[in-house]
Design an enzyme around this catalytic site. Sequence first.
Site, PDB file in Angstrom:
ATOM      1  N   LYS A   1      50.772  15.934  78.600  1.00 52.26           N
ATOM      2  CA  LYS A   1      51.940  15.476  79.379  1.00 52.26           C
ATOM      3  C   LYS A   1      53.151  15.329  78.469  1.00 52.26           C
ATOM      4  CE  LYS A   1      52.342  11.075  77.740  1.00 52.26           C
ATOM      5  NZ  LYS A   1      53.408  10.637  76.862  1.00 52.26           N
TER       6      LYS A   1
ATOM      7  N   ASP B   1      47.771   5.353  79.640  1.00 50.08           N
ATOM      8  CA  ASP B   1      48.122   6.675  80.187  1.00 50.08           C
ATOM      9  C   ASP B   1      46.961   7.331  80.949  1.00 50.08           C
ATOM     10  OD1 ASP B   1      50.717   6.645  79.288  1.00 50.08           O
ATOM     11  OD2 ASP B   1      50.339   7.882  77.503  1.00 50.08           O
TER      12      ASP B   1
HETATM   13  P1  ATP Z   1      49.758   9.055  73.560  1.00 57.49           P
HETATM   14  O1  ATP Z   1      50.726  10.077  74.010  1.00 57.49           O
HETATM   15  O2  ATP Z   1      48.826   8.585  74.662  1.00 57.49           O
HETATM   16  O3  ATP Z   1      50.385   7.940  72.779  1.00 57.49           O
HETATM   17  P2  ATP Z   1      49.047  10.343  71.167  1.00 57.49           P
HETATM   18  O4  ATP Z   1      49.446  11.764  71.333  1.00 57.49           O
HETATM   19  O5  ATP Z   1      50.013   9.462  70.466  1.00 57.49           O
HETATM   20  O6  ATP Z   1      48.734   9.776  72.588  1.00 57.49           O
HETATM   21  P3  ATP Z   1      46.332  11.007  70.585  1.00 57.49           P
HETATM   22  O7  ATP Z   1      46.497  12.457  70.283  1.00 57.49           O
HETATM   23  O8  ATP Z   1      45.776  10.647  71.889  1.00 57.49           O
HETATM   24  O9  ATP Z   1      47.714  10.225  70.379  1.00 57.49           O
HETATM   25  O10 ATP Z   1      45.454  10.423  69.402  1.00 57.49           O
HETATM   26  C1  ATP Z   1      45.590   9.134  68.892  1.00 57.49           C
HETATM   27  C2  ATP Z   1      44.365   8.798  68.026  1.00 57.49           C
HETATM   28  O11 ATP Z   1      43.236   8.700  68.881  1.00 57.49           O
HETATM   29  C3  ATP Z   1      44.026   9.848  66.995  1.00 57.49           C
HETATM   30  O12 ATP Z   1      44.354   9.367  65.729  1.00 57.49           O
HETATM   31  C4  ATP Z   1      42.517  10.086  67.094  1.00 57.49           C
HETATM   32  O13 ATP Z   1      41.845   9.688  65.934  1.00 57.49           O
HETATM   33  C5  ATP Z   1      42.053   9.214  68.242  1.00 57.49           C
HETATM   34  N1  ATP Z   1      41.311   9.957  69.282  1.00 57.49           N
HETATM   35  C6  ATP Z   1      40.270   9.486  69.971  1.00 57.49           C
HETATM   36  N2  ATP Z   1      39.822  10.369  70.862  1.00 57.49           N
HETATM   37  C7  ATP Z   1      40.602  11.455  70.767  1.00 57.49           C
HETATM   38  C8  ATP Z   1      40.620  12.704  71.446  1.00 57.49           C
HETATM   39  N3  ATP Z   1      39.730  13.020  72.375  1.00 57.49           N
HETATM   40  N4  ATP Z   1      41.592  13.567  71.103  1.00 57.49           N
HETATM   41  C9  ATP Z   1      42.499  13.236  70.157  1.00 57.49           C
HETATM   42  N5  ATP Z   1      42.513  12.083  69.476  1.00 57.49           N
HETATM   43  C10 ATP Z   1      41.568  11.176  69.760  1.00 57.49           C
END
Ligand code: ATP
Length: 289
Positions: free
Chosen positions: A11, A140
């Site tokens: 998203k 989210d």
């Molecule tokens: P958001 O937009 O919800 O803030 P984000 O893009 O900032 O998400 P994610 O890519 O979801 O962050 O990853 C955050 C942390 O979650 C990573 O450091 C990772 O170690 C952990 N994590 C746990 N499960 C997953 C997964 N399925 N995919 C990616 N990261 C994951």
Amino acid sequence: MKTIEKKAYAKVNLALDVLRKRPDGYHDVKMIMQNLSLCDELTFSVDENTTEGIISISTNKESVPTDERNLIYKAIKLMYETYGLHNNISVKLIKNIPVEAGMAGGSTDCAAAIKAVNELFDLKLSIKKMQEIGVKLGADVPFCILGKTAVSEGIGEILTEIPGLKECYVLVAKPPISVSTAFVYKNLKADEIKVHPDVDGMAQALKNNDLSEICKRMSNVLETVTACSHPEIIIIENVMKNNGAINSIMSGSGPTVFGIFDSKEQCEKTAKIIRDEKLANEVYVTVPV
Ligand code: ATP
């Protein structure tokens, strides 16, 4: 063996407003979430001849944990505990969505896992029920269960479906920097935000399918916090805007920047410029879902 495949879409936030910090430490937000064609691919396999309840995950991306820290693991564990399930389950995750990028990569995998368990075990849960389970694992996740386009309020659990972006191209570029969502919210002074995004106006513009009015209202109050320590965010936005993007902002808490184009050719050309100038290492031409 029973197997199911799921696509988990990324998203962006077309608009992101923070209304207030709540006494419990969470923030009340008002944002417009839009799914993009960029997605992770997941395959879930349940071995019906086993009863140990073992959850195993494999992935192509080294930096993503495959143990109990993975949101897929947490989602399956919570579903298993809630509904008394015991079969061993293995998950193959092809990770295409940039990690720690503000694109809800973990949350969308979490949502896909909840939906997969619902289908594999024929639980017949409603979207609302799955969202109630999902919000325990991330703000989210309820949107990721719903998908497409929605106004998101509260901490992210109050969702109103609205018509999405149409007939445009979305260029996504993640610079090689790491941003902690917790750090960004900690450094945001919610009561000092002077200019709030026109979220209602954007929802109306989406209903009218008026791309110019939608793009005029693109705004993210977290951007000043993140861009303050990472000026490359503004540089990428300017490259997009100077090369045909109708508008360009940061998504979520960053550092991913996205730009909206009405020309696929211009979008692809700009992707090449950003790659060639090494402004970002993860660059994708996508369309809204
Ligand atoms: P958001 O937009 O919800 O803030 P984000 O893009 O900032 O998400 P994610 O890519 O979801 O962050 O990853 C955050 C942390 O979650 C990573 O450091 C990772 O170690 C952990 N994590 C746990 N499960 C997953 C997964 N399925 N995919 C990616 N990261 C994951």
